[in-house]
Design an enzyme around this catalytic site. Structure first.
Site, PDB file in Angstrom:
ATOM      1  N   CYS A  53       0.826  -1.210   0.000  1.00 49.97           N
ATOM      2  CA  CYS A  53       0.000   0.000   0.000  1.00 49.97           C
ATOM      3  C   CYS A  53       0.859   1.258   0.000  1.00 49.97           C
ATOM      4  O   CYS A  53       1.891   1.334   0.664  1.00 49.97           O
ATOM      5  CB  CYS A  53      -0.933  -0.015   1.209  1.00 49.97           C
ATOM      6  SG  CYS A  53      -2.103   1.360   1.204  1.00 49.97           S
ATOM      7  N   CYS A  57       0.164   4.679   7.080  1.00 50.65           N
ATOM      8  CA  CYS A  57      -0.533   4.426   8.353  1.00 50.65           C
ATOM      9  C   CYS A  57       0.435   3.683   9.301  1.00 50.65           C
ATOM     10  O   CYS A  57       0.860   2.564   8.996  1.00 50.65           O
ATOM     11  CB  CYS A  57      -1.804   3.621   8.103  1.00 50.65           C
ATOM     12  SG  CYS A  57      -2.822   4.335   6.787  1.00 50.65           S
ATOM     13  N   CYS A  60       0.169  -0.103  10.300  1.00 52.82           N
ATOM     14  CA  CYS A  60      -0.273  -1.098   9.329  1.00 52.82           C
ATOM     15  C   CYS A  60       0.835  -1.981   8.750  1.00 52.82           C
ATOM     16  O   CYS A  60       1.862  -1.483   8.272  1.00 52.82           O
ATOM     17  CB  CYS A  60      -1.035  -0.409   8.202  1.00 52.82           C
ATOM     18  SG  CYS A  60      -1.861  -1.589   7.121  1.00 52.82           S
ATOM     19  N   CYS A  97     -16.369  -9.597   5.205  1.00 55.74           N
ATOM     20  CA  CYS A  97     -15.783  -8.295   4.881  1.00 55.74           C
ATOM     21  C   CYS A  97     -14.504  -8.468   4.069  1.00 55.74           C
ATOM     22  O   CYS A  97     -13.549  -9.100   4.528  1.00 55.74           O
ATOM     23  CB  CYS A  97     -15.501  -7.540   6.182  1.00 55.74           C
ATOM     24  SG  CYS A  97     -14.779  -5.924   5.880  1.00 55.74           S
ATOM     25  N   CYS A 129     -19.513  -6.851   3.162  1.00 56.15           N
ATOM     26  CA  CYS A 129     -18.909  -5.582   3.553  1.00 56.15           C
ATOM     27  C   CYS A 129     -17.618  -5.417   2.768  1.00 56.15           C
ATOM     28  O   CYS A 129     -16.942  -6.410   2.461  1.00 56.15           O
ATOM     29  CB  CYS A 129     -18.644  -5.595   5.060  1.00 56.15           C
ATOM     30  SG  CYS A 129     -17.775  -4.136   5.651  1.00 56.15           S
ATOM     31  N   CYS A 189     -19.765   1.436   8.454  1.00 58.13           N
ATOM     32  CA  CYS A 189     -19.006   0.789   9.518  1.00 58.13           C
ATOM     33  C   CYS A 189     -17.780   1.658   9.736  1.00 58.13           C
ATOM     34  O   CYS A 189     -16.952   1.801   8.830  1.00 58.13           O
ATOM     35  CB  CYS A 189     -18.613  -0.625   9.068  1.00 58.13           C
ATOM     36  SG  CYS A 189     -17.473  -1.440  10.206  1.00 58.13           S
ATOM     37  N   ARG A 261     -18.263  -3.324  17.671  1.00 55.84           N
ATOM     38  CA  ARG A 261     -17.486  -4.542  17.406  1.00 55.84           C
ATOM     39  C   ARG A 261     -16.177  -4.563  18.194  1.00 55.84           C
ATOM     40  O   ARG A 261     -15.369  -3.635  18.101  1.00 55.84           O
ATOM     41  CB  ARG A 261     -17.197  -4.662  15.898  1.00 55.84           C
ATOM     42  CG  ARG A 261     -16.498  -5.973  15.531  1.00 55.84           C
ATOM     43  CD  ARG A 261     -16.471  -6.213  14.025  1.00 55.84           C
ATOM     44  NE  ARG A 261     -17.798  -6.098  13.471  1.00 55.84           N
ATOM     45  CZ  ARG A 261     -18.130  -5.229  12.513  1.00 55.84           C
ATOM     46  NH1 ARG A 261     -17.221  -4.449  11.982  1.00 55.84           N
ATOM     47  NH2 ARG A 261     -19.370  -5.155  12.074  1.00 55.84           N
TER      48      ARG A 261
HETATM   49  N1  SAM Z   1      -6.926   0.108   3.099  1.00 62.90           N
HETATM   50  C1  SAM Z   1      -8.217   0.259   3.618  1.00 62.90           C
HETATM   51  C2  SAM Z   1      -8.323   1.401   4.590  1.00 62.90           C
HETATM   52  O1  SAM Z   1      -7.319   1.881   5.046  1.00 62.90           O
HETATM   53  O2  SAM Z   1      -9.457   1.804   4.871  1.00 62.90           O
HETATM   54  C3  SAM Z   1      -8.787  -0.989   4.250  1.00 62.90           C
HETATM   55  C4  SAM Z   1      -7.948  -1.879   5.095  1.00 62.90           C
HETATM   56  S1  SAM Z   1      -7.325  -1.207   6.626  1.00 62.90           S
HETATM   57  C5  SAM Z   1      -6.240  -2.477   7.084  1.00 62.90           C
HETATM   58  C6  SAM Z   1      -8.718  -1.243   7.689  1.00 62.90           C
HETATM   59  C7  SAM Z   1      -8.565  -0.818   9.127  1.00 62.90           C
HETATM   60  O3  SAM Z   1      -7.938  -1.864   9.863  1.00 62.90           O
HETATM   61  C8  SAM Z   1      -7.712   0.380   9.454  1.00 62.90           C
HETATM   62  O4  SAM Z   1      -8.370   1.591   9.212  1.00 62.90           O
HETATM   63  C9  SAM Z   1      -7.448   0.177  10.929  1.00 62.90           C
HETATM   64  O5  SAM Z   1      -8.449   0.760  11.704  1.00 62.90           O
HETATM   65  C10 SAM Z   1      -7.470  -1.345  11.087  1.00 62.90           C
HETATM   66  N2  SAM Z   1      -6.106  -1.860  11.340  1.00 62.90           N
HETATM   67  C11 SAM Z   1      -5.143  -2.010  10.418  1.00 62.90           C
HETATM   68  N3  SAM Z   1      -4.017  -2.478  10.986  1.00 62.90           N
HETATM   69  C12 SAM Z   1      -4.265  -2.600  12.310  1.00 62.90           C
HETATM   70  C13 SAM Z   1      -3.478  -3.023  13.425  1.00 62.90           C
HETATM   71  N4  SAM Z   1      -2.216  -3.375  13.288  1.00 62.90           N
HETATM   72  N5  SAM Z   1      -4.048  -3.045  14.642  1.00 62.90           N
HETATM   73  C14 SAM Z   1      -5.354  -2.673  14.777  1.00 62.90           C
HETATM   74  N6  SAM Z   1      -6.140  -2.260  13.764  1.00 62.90           N
HETATM   75  C15 SAM Z   1      -5.612  -2.215  12.550  1.00 62.90           C
HETATM   76  C1  DTB Z   2     -11.636  -3.037  11.517  1.00 64.35           C
HETATM   77  O1  DTB Z   2     -12.024  -2.079  12.218  1.00 64.35           O
HETATM   78  N1  DTB Z   2     -10.703  -3.893  11.872  1.00 64.35           N
HETATM   79  C2  DTB Z   2     -10.458  -4.860  10.832  1.00 64.35           C
HETATM   80  C3  DTB Z   2     -11.478  -4.439   9.740  1.00 64.35           C
HETATM   81  N2  DTB Z   2     -12.121  -3.314  10.323  1.00 64.35           N
HETATM   82  C4  DTB Z   2     -11.024  -4.172   8.381  1.00 64.35           C
HETATM   83  C5  DTB Z   2      -9.051  -4.959  10.442  1.00 64.35           C
HETATM   84  C6  DTB Z   2      -8.140  -5.311  11.589  1.00 64.35           C
HETATM   85  C7  DTB Z   2      -6.773  -5.507  11.049  1.00 64.35           C
HETATM   86  C8  DTB Z   2      -5.815  -5.954  12.088  1.00 64.35           C
HETATM   87  C9  DTB Z   2      -4.449  -6.103  11.574  1.00 64.35           C
HETATM   88  C10 DTB Z   2      -4.277  -7.084  10.471  1.00 64.35           C
HETATM   89  O2  DTB Z   2      -4.744  -8.239  10.554  1.00 64.35           O
HETATM   90  O3  DTB Z   2      -3.600  -6.738   9.501  1.00 64.35           O
HETATM   91 FE1  SF4 Z   3      -3.008   1.150   3.299  1.00 65.11          FE
HETATM   92 FE2  SF4 Z   3      -2.968  -0.079   5.669  1.00 65.11          FE
HETATM   93 FE3  SF4 Z   3      -3.411   2.538   5.534  1.00 65.11          FE
HETATM   94 FE4  SF4 Z   3      -5.320   0.848   4.621  1.00 65.11          FE
HETATM   95  S1  SF4 Z   3      -4.611   1.045   6.728  1.00 65.11           S
HETATM   96  S2  SF4 Z   3      -4.582   2.718   3.629  1.00 65.11           S
HETATM   97  S3  SF4 Z   3      -3.975  -0.784   3.830  1.00 65.11           S
HETATM   98  S4  SF4 Z   3      -1.509   1.481   4.934  1.00 65.11           S
END
Ligand code: SAM
Ligand code: DTB
Ligand code: SF4
Length: 328
Positions: A53, A57, A60, A97, A129, A189, A261
């Site tokens: 990506c 973030c 992430c 989802c 979703c 959501c 959730r």
């Molecule tokens: N790329 C898309 C976005 O950013 O909306 C969708 C996927 S992103 C991984 C979805 C959500 O997962 C993020 O906004 C964040 O709230 C959650 N998330 C991602 N990595 C995480 C982590 N290491 N621990 C907890 N929540 C996480």
């Molecule tokens: C949300 O609030 N949490 C989910 C889903 N919506 C997309 C993602 C959690 C991701 C946790 C880290 C991972 O598995 O990469």
């Molecule tokens: Fe990309 Fe992860 Fe940020 Fe979603 S949360 S925009 S996958 S870096």
């Protein structure tokens, strides 16, 4: 009584800082008044496009700029997605989802493929979703026509703290997508993460942004940070249970009708800690051994938890069914 959208920071601060036992009691009362007690929605996540990506973030595993050791994968095939959805349904999930490591949805062939996946998963009878990054009203409408039920787009933290965590897009950008989801008539959501170094004020402000939306998100995921090696947040300490319970209770009280959730972070929580979260008003979880890229409790463990606590799975499309029956 319809839910309020005129909360003040002062009010939410007072709720968040209520002595814990009293806070849980209040949240539980509101939960019982607005939801079927003991009923928990079971959702399954699938990463349909993993890693690489462009965004930064800080939490992430999928941001290309951090060396997290994650294997990047291009868009999964239709067949793989449908196979996973069927397995999820058999395991008792009612919501599926699909997540993509995209900054935003682009009108290209991959999006067309995602539309067919939405259609396929919806035909299986699951609530579909998507969480694919920022999206326009038109793109979300197309997904709705394909059968999309909900779109996940987290605001993650307060507006003030946002730029400490993400610099490649803004809190305002995220709010715009939330508006687009509503305009397209798809359920919203949206929630966030705790444990990223934010203050309790940031948590309160995050809930303020969500609870003051004209219509509350139908689902509010509260994630505890899963710290990922290689990201700027790799050394953050595990969130403590009490903070998670405070956050869930405050979300429940300020957004009484939403599904709250208990999302990422369950693997490092005891059964007792999760029980407190359900008592405080959480009524949805992600089930299955993987979230998007990180592990989650096994289905057997969750089954045991449901048995111990006397929880039952929420049927799919419950609100739609209720509406249908009312119109008869
Ligand atoms: N790329 C898309 C976005 O950013 O909306 C969708 C996927 S992103 C991984 C979805 C959500 O997962 C993020 O906004 C964040 O709230 C959650 N998330 C991602 N990595 C995480 C982590 N290491 N621990 C907890 N929540 C996480
Ligand atoms: C949300 O609030 N949490 C989910 C889903 N919506 C997309 C993602 C959690 C991701 C946790 C880290 C991972 O598995 O990469
Ligand atoms: Fe990309 Fe992860 Fe940020 Fe979603 S949360 S925009 S996958 S870096």
């Amino acid at each position: 009584m319809s839910p309020r959208s005129d909360w003040t920071i002062k009010e939410i601060t007072r709720i968040y800082n209520t002595p814990l036992m009293e806070l849980i009691q209040k949240a539980n009362q509101i939960h019982m008044d607005n939801h079927t007690p003991g009923e928990v929605q079971i959702c399954t996540l699938l990463s349909i496009k993993t890693g690489g990506c462009t965004e930064d973030c800080a939490y992430c595993s999928q941001a290309a700029r951090y060396s997290t050791g994650l294997k990047t994968e291009s868009l999964l095939s239709y067949d793989k997605v449908i196979k996973s959805a069927k397995i999820a349904k058999e395991a008792g999930s009612t919501r599926f989802c699909m997540g993509a490591a995209w900054r935003e949805v682009k009108d290209n062939r991959d999006f067309d493929k995602v539309l067919t996946m939405i259609e396929g998963v919806s035909k299986i009878g699951l609530e579909v979703c998507g969480t694919l990054g920022m999206a326009t009203e038109n793109q979300i409408s197309k997904m709705k026509d394909a059968g999309l039920h909900a779109y996940n787009h987290n605001i993650d933290t307060s507006e003030d703290y946002y730029s400490d965590i993400i610099s490649t897009h803004t809190h305002q950008d995220r709010m715009e997508t939330l508006k687009n989801i509503r305009k397209a008539g798809v359920t919203v959501c949206s929630g966030g993460i705790i444990g990223m170094g934010e203050t309790s004020n940031d948590r309160i402000k995050m809930l303020f942004s969500l609870a003051n939306l004209k219509k509350h998100p139908e689902s509010v995921p509260i994630n505890a940070l899963v710290s990922i090696e290689g990201t700027p947040l790799e050394e953050r300490k595990k969130v403590n249970t009490w903070d998670m319970v405070r956050m869930i209770s405050t979300a429940r009280i300020t957004m009484p009708k939403s599904m709250v959730r208990l999302s990422a972070g369950r693997l490092s929580m005891s059964k007792e800690a999760q029980a407190l979260c359900f008592l405080a008003g959480a009524n949805s979880i992600f089930s299955g051994e993987k979230l998007l890229t990180t592990p989650n409790p096994s289905i057997n463990e969750d089954q045991e938890l449901f048995n111990i606590l006397g929880l039952t799975p929420r049927p799919s499309h419950k609100n739609n069914l209720k509406l249908k029956n009312m119109c008869r």
